[in-house]
Design a protein around this motif. Sequence first.
Motif, mmCIF file in Angstrom:
data_model
loop_
_atom_site.group_PDB
_atom_site.id
_atom_site.type_symbol
_atom_site.label_atom_id
_atom_site.label_comp_id
_atom_site.label_asym_id
_atom_site.label_seq_id
_atom_site.Cartn_x
_atom_site.Cartn_y
_atom_site.Cartn_z
ATOM 1 N N SER A 204 0.834 -1.200 0.000
ATOM 2 C CA SER A 204 0.000 0.000 0.000
ATOM 3 C C SER A 204 0.863 1.242 0.000
ATOM 4 N N GLY A 205 0.540 2.170 -0.912
ATOM 5 C CA GLY A 205 1.280 3.410 -1.007
ATOM 6 C C GLY A 205 2.572 3.323 -1.788
ATOM 7 N N ARG A 206 2.867 2.150 -2.365
ATOM 8 C CA ARG A 206 4.120 1.952 -3.105
ATOM 9 C C ARG A 206 3.832 1.185 -4.380
ATOM 10 N N PRO A 207 3.516 1.873 -5.481
ATOM 11 C CA PRO A 207 3.195 1.172 -6.723
ATOM 12 C C PRO A 207 4.379 0.376 -7.244
ATOM 13 N N GLY A 208 4.066 -0.739 -7.881
ATOM 14 C CA GLY A 208 5.093 -1.616 -8.401
ATOM 15 C C GLY A 208 5.043 -2.966 -7.736
ATOM 16 N N ALA A 209 5.365 -4.004 -8.499
ATOM 17 C CA ALA A 209 5.282 -5.386 -8.007
ATOM 18 C C ALA A 209 6.630 -5.876 -7.545
ATOM 19 N N ARG A 210 6.617 -6.562 -6.386
ATOM 20 C CA ARG A 210 7.814 -7.228 -5.871
ATOM 21 C C ARG A 210 7.536 -8.702 -5.710
ATOM 22 N N GLN A 211 8.532 -9.532 -6.017
ATOM 23 C CA GLN A 211 8.339 -10.978 -5.836
ATOM 24 C C GLN A 211 8.122 -11.280 -4.368
ATOM 25 N N ALA A 212 7.157 -12.140 -4.086
ATOM 26 C CA ALA A 212 6.780 -12.457 -2.714
ATOM 27 C C ALA A 212 7.176 -13.894 -2.388
#
Length: 212
Positions: A204-212
């Motif tokens: 939330s509040g940080r656009p962009g995808a990170r591998q989880a």
Amino acid sequence: LDTRQHRSDQPHGGHWHGITAECAAPEATMLGREQAGWLASRLIESPARWNVLAQQVMLGMVDRTAGEDSRYAMDQWPGYLTERRRLLEFIADRHVPNPVILTGDIHSNWVNDLRADDREAALPVLATEFVGTGISSPPNGLTDPAKLAELLAENPSLVWHGGGNGYASCTVSRERMDTTYFTVDDISRAESPISIAARFAVESGRPGARQA
């Protein structure tokens, strides 16, 4: 959103093509005036912590040719660059919380970090796009995307690309949105095993995808 019925004709006959002035024609529209106005008003009025747009054609700009030449899908948003930029800049200028795009109508999986112009890596990421494959559409079976390393190197917006059949599952909390991509080995067998191809998270509040 309906990105089929209200749009103007695709540039270059809808065929793969490099970016030209025709792709940025100011009058070209994917959404149509009425739907674009409706979307803008809904985004302005939205009280949601997460604002999810579901639509049919990929918003991410993916160049399929390495090197100086370029080849983009004119049937997708790269053929409507002015309206695409207008939409993403509207989301940024109006501070729409946590914009996430869910896209279908394609036979492969993609994760894209969206910019006003995806070709410009220095621009800020404004939204995240998760593109899901078909669960039963051909071709059948798990396939590795061709020239994946070249695609990733060529496109700063592209986070991940996967082939095969399957579906994506999204879990949303106040803090993050988790998207898991599932793939099916063989769509002709009801008992075919399902496996996890990739997991990504948007904070939330940080656009962009990170591998989880």
